[in-house]
Design a protein around this motif. Structure first.
Motif, PDB file in Angstrom:
ATOM      1  N   THR A 143      23.283   3.030  -6.947  1.00 22.57           N
ATOM      2  CA  THR A 143      24.288   3.018  -5.319  1.00 22.57           C
ATOM      3  C   THR A 143      22.318   3.639  -5.045  1.00 22.57           C
ATOM      4  N   VAL A 144      22.335   2.904  -3.663  1.00 24.57           N
ATOM      5  CA  VAL A 144      20.766   4.029  -3.096  1.00 24.57           C
ATOM      6  C   VAL A 144      20.958   3.892  -1.514  1.00 24.57           C
ATOM      7  N   ARG A 145      20.413   5.219  -1.454  1.00 35.17           N
ATOM      8  CA  ARG A 145      20.687   5.209  -0.130  1.00 35.17           C
ATOM      9  C   ARG A 145      20.020   4.196   0.577  1.00 35.17           C
ATOM     10  N   MET A 158       7.927  -2.785   7.186  1.00 34.54           N
ATOM     11  CA  MET A 158       8.400  -2.842   5.809  1.00 34.54           C
ATOM     12  C   MET A 158       9.360  -2.219   4.814  1.00 34.54           C
ATOM     13  N   ALA A 159       9.579  -2.510   3.922  1.00 35.14           N
ATOM     14  CA  ALA A 159      11.192  -1.469   3.069  1.00 35.14           C
ATOM     15  C   ALA A 159      10.082  -1.165   1.707  1.00 35.14           C
ATOM     16  N   VAL A 160      10.238   0.464   2.481  1.00 38.56           N
ATOM     17  CA  VAL A 160       9.900   1.118   1.307  1.00 38.56           C
ATOM     18  C   VAL A 160      11.066   2.285   0.514  1.00 38.56           C
ATOM     19  N   ALA A 161      10.236   2.628  -0.890  1.00 37.52           N
ATOM     20  CA  ALA A 161      10.881   3.504  -1.398  1.00 37.52           C
ATOM     21  C   ALA A 161       9.870   4.462  -1.909  1.00 37.52           C
ATOM     22  N   GLY A 162      10.699   5.817  -2.471  1.00 38.33           N
ATOM     23  CA  GLY A 162       9.420   6.451  -3.691  1.00 38.33           C
ATOM     24  C   GLY A 162       9.390   5.885  -4.924  1.00 38.33           C
ATOM     25  N   ARG A 163       8.236   6.265  -4.880  1.00 39.94           N
ATOM     26  CA  ARG A 163       7.333   5.487  -6.139  1.00 39.94           C
ATOM     27  C   ARG A 163       7.610   4.775  -7.420  1.00 39.94           C
ATOM     28  N   GLU A 164       8.504   6.161  -7.543  1.00 43.02           N
ATOM     29  CA  GLU A 164       9.533   5.718  -9.030  1.00 43.02           C
ATOM     30  C   GLU A 164      10.424   4.441  -9.191  1.00 43.02           C
ATOM     31  N   LEU A 165      11.144   4.741  -7.777  1.00 37.99           N
ATOM     32  CA  LEU A 165      12.297   3.542  -7.113  1.00 37.99           C
ATOM     33  C   LEU A 165      11.360   2.020  -7.292  1.00 37.99           C
ATOM     34  N   GLU A 206       1.009   7.573   2.611  1.00 31.46           N
ATOM     35  CA  GLU A 206       1.721   7.509   1.907  1.00 31.46           C
ATOM     36  C   GLU A 206       1.677   6.685   0.720  1.00 31.46           C
ATOM     37  N   ILE A 207       1.747   5.254   1.730  1.00 30.84           N
ATOM     38  CA  ILE A 207       1.010   4.419   0.351  1.00 30.84           C
ATOM     39  C   ILE A 207       0.084   4.471  -0.594  1.00 30.84           C
ATOM     40  N   GLU A 208      -0.591   4.364   0.575  1.00 30.63           N
ATOM     41  CA  GLU A 208      -3.052   4.352  -0.412  1.00 30.63           C
ATOM     42  C   GLU A 208      -2.640   5.672  -1.161  1.00 30.63           C
ATOM     43  N   SER A 209      -2.064   6.673  -0.787  1.00 30.78           N
ATOM     44  CA  SER A 209      -2.114   8.237  -2.149  1.00 30.78           C
ATOM     45  C   SER A 209      -1.500   7.727  -3.558  1.00 30.78           C
ATOM     46  N   GLY A 210       0.201   6.900  -3.437  1.00 29.83           N
ATOM     47  CA  GLY A 210       1.148   6.788  -4.360  1.00 29.83           C
ATOM     48  C   GLY A 210       1.912   7.376  -4.032  1.00 29.83           C
ATOM     49  N   GLU A 211       2.397   7.843  -3.028  1.00 28.26           N
ATOM     50  CA  GLU A 211       3.708   8.950  -2.861  1.00 28.26           C
ATOM     51  C   GLU A 211       4.626   8.300  -2.036  1.00 28.26           C
ATOM     52  N   VAL A 212       4.570   6.602  -1.643  1.00 31.06           N
ATOM     53  CA  VAL A 212       5.598   5.315  -1.842  1.00 31.06           C
ATOM     54  C   VAL A 212       5.431   4.241  -1.918  1.00 31.06           C
ATOM     55  N   GLY A 213       6.327   3.302  -2.228  1.00 26.45           N
ATOM     56  CA  GLY A 213       5.261   1.738  -2.296  1.00 26.45           C
ATOM     57  C   GLY A 213       6.618   1.754  -1.904  1.00 26.45           C
ATOM     58  N   ILE A 214       5.887   0.273  -1.118  1.00 29.25           N
ATOM     59  CA  ILE A 214       6.828  -1.513  -0.197  1.00 29.25           C
ATOM     60  C   ILE A 214       7.231  -2.127  -1.456  1.00 29.25           C
ATOM     61  N   LEU A 215       8.628  -2.668  -0.835  1.00 30.36           N
ATOM     62  CA  LEU A 215       9.182  -3.197  -2.371  1.00 30.36           C
ATOM     63  C   LEU A 215       9.036  -4.751  -1.934  1.00 30.36           C
ATOM     64  N   GLU A 257      10.668  12.815   3.053  1.00 31.83           N
ATOM     65  CA  GLU A 257      10.410  13.718   1.767  1.00 31.83           C
ATOM     66  C   GLU A 257      12.416  13.725   0.985  1.00 31.83           C
ATOM     67  N   LEU A 258      12.940  12.937   2.081  1.00 27.25           N
ATOM     68  CA  LEU A 258      13.905  12.333   1.243  1.00 27.25           C
ATOM     69  C   LEU A 258      13.793  11.035   0.293  1.00 27.25           C
ATOM     70  N   MET A 259      12.536  10.076   0.477  1.00 28.83           N
ATOM     71  CA  MET A 259      11.798   9.549  -0.556  1.00 28.83           C
ATOM     72  C   MET A 259      12.168  10.308  -1.604  1.00 28.83           C
ATOM     73  N   ARG A 260      10.677  10.922  -1.547  1.00 28.90           N
ATOM     74  CA  ARG A 260      10.056  11.649  -2.627  1.00 28.90           C
ATOM     75  C   ARG A 260      10.831  12.390  -3.966  1.00 28.90           C
ATOM     76  N   ASN A 261      12.390  12.675  -3.366  1.00 28.73           N
ATOM     77  CA  ASN A 261      13.357  13.394  -4.064  1.00 28.73           C
ATOM     78  C   ASN A 261      15.084  12.838  -4.376  1.00 28.73           C
TER      79      ASN A 261
END
Length: 314
Positions: free
Chosen positions: A203-205, A173-180, A263-272, A244-248
């Motif tokens: 621009t995203v990395r 899956m494509a995942v990113a930090g929760r805000e993004l 990390e998905i369950e805790s809300g740190e990252v989300g699936i696009l 770690e990079l996704m969080r920052n």
């Protein structure tokens, strides 16, 4: 009834694989005259020619093709017998295992732990590298086997002479930090956060945990078409480093869902949600050889045991 020796059949299979009496002898440690004697003995027992001699090498006759089919099945049974008997005796030796960053944490770790339990004197030597390099290293006999995650049905070059077996499926899956991820999926209209305070994201990395994977290229295309954003690649050495990079920062990666489930369950990252997921397979690879050394046969069997089919999340 034909009376043939396994070492002669092994020589036959190596000649088939290389197309050369000289190369087969070099690989098996025989002289060319010994290889020729083995083939002639088989042809005498079979009552037919198995190879046609050419100016540069040999090629199988129609009867040789038939003989090859049965010889391959014969040595398949021999290898199964070797692996089965390995459970009843002590196995010792060393097996080098190539693994990408996507298979180190789960597949390789499981295999090492199971190996220590069942075969304390069998040493697994893990070698980390991109998945694209692993088949090449195995084909060159610099690795004994490899574990990769790849799209199902991916073929190796015909000259590679490799065997492979799909162990189980995984969902990438494509995942990113929760805000993004919230911003890109329209759950928020104002992407404000610690790394977004300087202005809108343009621009995203794209984080490449395994540079041998094609998923990052497809992700870049989707980001441009669906989100209208530029992207740049950044190689990272591990899933943990990618998280770690996704969080920052504004970073996205294609990762197996099971590796980031916590990390998905805790809300740190989300699936696009706008990026389609991909179904891949965990695949083990080894060199195509007539007879597998007992240590390698035992390791392959362990890999099958520790990777039972797992359900792919809906």
């Amino acid at each position: 009834m034909m009376e043939i020796a396994l070492y002669q059949v092994r020589t036959f299979l190596e000649v088939m694989r290389t197309g050369s009496l000289t190369k087969a002898g070099r690989n098996l440690g025989y002289s060319q005259s010994t290889v020729t004697a083995h083939i002639r003995a088989l042809e005498s027992q079979a009552g037919t020619a198995l190879f046609q001699r050419l100016p540069h090498g040999v090629r199988p006759t129609p009867d040789g093709e038939i003989f090859h089919d049965y010889a391959t099945r014969l040595f398949g049974l021999v290898n199964e017998l070797s692996a089965a008997l390995a459970g009843g005796r002590e196995i010792s030796g060393r097996v080098s295992v190539g693994a990408s960053a996507l298979t180190v944490d789960q597949e390789l770790t499981r295999l090492i732990l199971e190996c220590r339990y069942r075969y304390p004197k069998l040493e697994l030597d893990p070698v980390g590298m991109d998945s694209a390099r692993i088949p090449e290293e195995i084909g060159a006999s610099r690795l004994d086997m490899g574990l990769v995650i790849s799209p199902p049905g991916r073929k190796f070059p015909a000259r590679a002479n490799l065997c492979s077996e799909d162990l189980r499926t995984v969902e990438v899956m494509a995942v990113a930090g929760r805000e993004l991820s919230d911003f890109l999926d329209g759950d928020t209209t104002n992407p404000v956060g610690t790394y977004l305070e300087e202005g809108p994201i343009r621009t995203v990395r794209i984080l490449r945990v395994d540079s041998g994977s094609d998923s990052s290229e497809r992700l870049r295309e989707v980001i441009g078409k669906r989100y209208g954003m530029d992207s740049e690649f950044l190689s990272v050495g591990s899933v943990r480093g990618a998280l770690e990079l996704m969080r920052n920062g504004p970073c996205i990666a294609m990762l197996p869902r099971e590796m980031v489930a916590r990390e998905i369950e805790s809300g740190e990252v989300g699936i696009l949600r706008e990026v389609p997921g991909e179904r891949h397979v965990v695949r083990m690879i080894w060199n195509d050889q007539a007879w597998l050394p007992p240590v390698l046969a035992a390791t392959l069997e362990l890999a099958r045991r520790v990777a039972p089919p797992l359900p792919v999340p809906a």
